[in-house]
Design an enzyme around this catalytic site. Sequence first.
Site, PDB file in Angstrom:
ATOM      1  N   CYS A  44       0.856  -1.193   0.000  1.00 29.15           N
ATOM      2  CA  CYS A  44       0.000   0.000   0.000  1.00 29.15           C
ATOM      3  C   CYS A  44       0.892   1.243   0.000  1.00 29.15           C
ATOM      4  CB  CYS A  44      -0.867  -0.013   1.251  1.00 29.15           C
ATOM      5  SG  CYS A  44       0.130  -0.013   2.739  1.00 29.15           S
ATOM      6  N   HIS A 164      -2.055  -5.764  18.940  1.00 33.97           N
ATOM      7  CA  HIS A 164      -1.579  -5.279  17.637  1.00 33.97           C
ATOM      8  C   HIS A 164      -0.974  -3.888  17.842  1.00 33.97           C
ATOM      9  CE1 HIS A 164      -1.613  -3.552  13.595  1.00 33.97           C
ATOM     10  NE2 HIS A 164      -1.614  -4.797  13.143  1.00 33.97           N
ATOM     11  N   GLU A 166      -0.813  -1.154  16.208  1.00 34.49           N
ATOM     12  CA  GLU A 166      -1.633   0.045  15.963  1.00 34.49           C
ATOM     13  C   GLU A 166      -2.654   0.251  17.087  1.00 34.49           C
ATOM     14  OE1 GLU A 166      -3.700   0.301  12.108  1.00 34.49           O
ATOM     15  OE2 GLU A 166      -5.228   1.456  13.157  1.00 34.49           O
ATOM     16  N   THR A 234      -7.130   0.209  11.389  1.00 37.65           N
ATOM     17  CA  THR A 234      -7.280   0.524   9.951  1.00 37.65           C
ATOM     18  C   THR A 234      -7.358  -0.695   9.039  1.00 37.65           C
ATOM     19  OG1 THR A 234      -4.872   0.676   9.876  1.00 37.65           O
ATOM     20  CG2 THR A 234      -6.074   2.751  10.066  1.00 37.65           C
ATOM     21  N   SER A 302      -2.405  -8.095  10.142  1.00 36.07           N
ATOM     22  CA  SER A 302      -3.851  -8.019  10.343  1.00 36.07           C
ATOM     23  C   SER A 302      -4.604  -7.948   9.022  1.00 36.07           C
ATOM     24  CB  SER A 302      -4.176  -6.779  11.200  1.00 36.07           C
ATOM     25  OG  SER A 302      -5.533  -6.479  11.155  1.00 36.07           O
ATOM     26  N   ASN A 303      -4.151  -7.093   8.104  1.00 36.47           N
ATOM     27  CA  ASN A 303      -4.915  -6.944   6.858  1.00 36.47           C
ATOM     28  C   ASN A 303      -4.869  -8.219   6.036  1.00 36.47           C
ATOM     29  OD1 ASN A 303      -3.156  -6.387   4.221  1.00 36.47           O
ATOM     30  ND2 ASN A 303      -2.036  -5.598   5.975  1.00 36.47           N
ATOM     31  N   SER A 363       1.499  -5.478   3.307  1.00 30.07           N
ATOM     32  CA  SER A 363       2.919  -5.485   3.659  1.00 30.07           C
ATOM     33  C   SER A 363       3.680  -6.588   2.918  1.00 30.07           C
ATOM     34  CB  SER A 363       3.066  -5.661   5.179  1.00 30.07           C
ATOM     35  OG  SER A 363       2.231  -6.698   5.632  1.00 30.07           O
TER      36      SER A 363
HETATM   37  S1  SF4 Z   1      -2.460  -0.783   5.366  1.00 31.09           S
HETATM   38 FE1  SF4 Z   1      -1.557   0.376   7.083  1.00 31.09          FE
HETATM   39  S2  SF4 Z   1       0.285   1.309   6.225  1.00 31.09           S
HETATM   40 FE2  SF4 Z   1      -0.996   0.672   4.491  1.00 31.09          FE
HETATM   41  S3  SF4 Z   1      -2.191   2.527   3.943  1.00 31.09           S
HETATM   42 FE3  SF4 Z   1      -3.398   1.250   5.360  1.00 31.09          FE
HETATM   43  S4  SF4 Z   1      -2.956   2.084   7.403  1.00 31.09           S
HETATM   44 FE4  SF4 Z   1      -1.352   2.807   6.011  1.00 31.09          FE
END
Ligand code: SF4
Length: 388
Positions: A44, A164, A166, A234, A302-303, A363
């Site tokens: 990202c 986590h 964040e 997020t 997490s994502n 990531s």
């Molecule tokens: S995944 Fe995390 S680092 Fe990437 S844009 Fe979203 S908040 Fe920012």
Amino acid sequence: MTHKYEDPEVRYTYRSSLVDKLREKGELQVGRLRLLMPQSFGFCWGVDRALAMVNDARREHEGRSMWLLNSIIHNPRVNEDMGGMGIQFLKGKQAVPGALQSLSKSDVVIVPAFSAMVEEMEDLKRRDVTVVDTTCPWVIKPHKRAEKYVREGFTTVVHGTVGHDETRATCSLVRSLGGEFVIVHDLDEAEILAKYLEEELDSTELLNGLHPKSVRKNFDPTAHLQRVGVINQTTMLASESRAIAGRLRAALEKRWGKSELNERFRDFDTICQATQDNQDAAMSVVDSNPDLFLVVGGYDSSNTRNLARVGDAAGVPAWHIQGPDCIHKNFLEYRERHTGEIKTQQNWLPQGSISVAFTAGASTPDAILGQVVERVVSVAGESLGKPV
Ligand code: SF4
């Protein structure tokens, strides 16, 4: 105009020509395999920016000791690369023992994209080190909203994961301002909170039903759950975040009536754009009903974990794997979503003509995703030299 952080060095270090091709075409037929790639996946803007800032800092502070407060992002390969560049770790598995206590003015400390706890930032300031803060601007959004909730007398409900980075940072901010928080990991935990708000559970049942660290010590549900404001880490599953906010709103309306809702409930979507785009694109690709969905990213990302849930929701076999080393002809190593355990699955690759969809967390470098695709093709007995 080229943005300062669109650093080609970052993009190209982790690039894969195979992934570029799949990105452009969306699919590729290789022998018996139909390889599918969503329209949005992988690195990202926030990760690109963080890595470019590290490169800038290495040039600017050449010759000085450089440290990472913790993982720069949740990807083992990228963190190993940081070590390879001579950047050492202050916390986490790779931490140098005692280094945090020995920092001095000559040291440079990089704060990761997830941000850091208020106490950690104050400590760095006290030690007078040079701080390179790569906190993603999207992470600032829940911080700002939580500050507002505290100012207005609301307890912050965070849809996030206890521990986590964040969420730890967000909760420490709330704590430092004298506010209260409750972390709910998923809809099941939100249901426990909702039942308490509806007076169907008592305080003990509420606290026993949540993670022990989901609230701070001395949290008093009676006093602290009169008014609640919801935010999200997020990188959570956006559809679940919306469902959680809706459930809590309904619970407060049931308890206090519609006329009081405005005084007792706030909600603000703080899912970042990259997470939303990658989830939406993953949903489109699993809608085509592939035989397999491989989700590539760090097990602690997490994502990436939430991208794997997109496949589950669509009934498509979805496997969260960390990289090409997880793939073997007869078995696959993967992270089991419900327990977080690392397991193996035998006979994971069906025979005959099949479609395999891929995606990667925010990531995950393209280079790793590309190696995964190559490995799948190889164990399927096909060759990328001869795409059909
Ligand atoms: S995944 Fe995390 S680092 Fe990437 S844009 Fe979203 S908040 Fe920012």
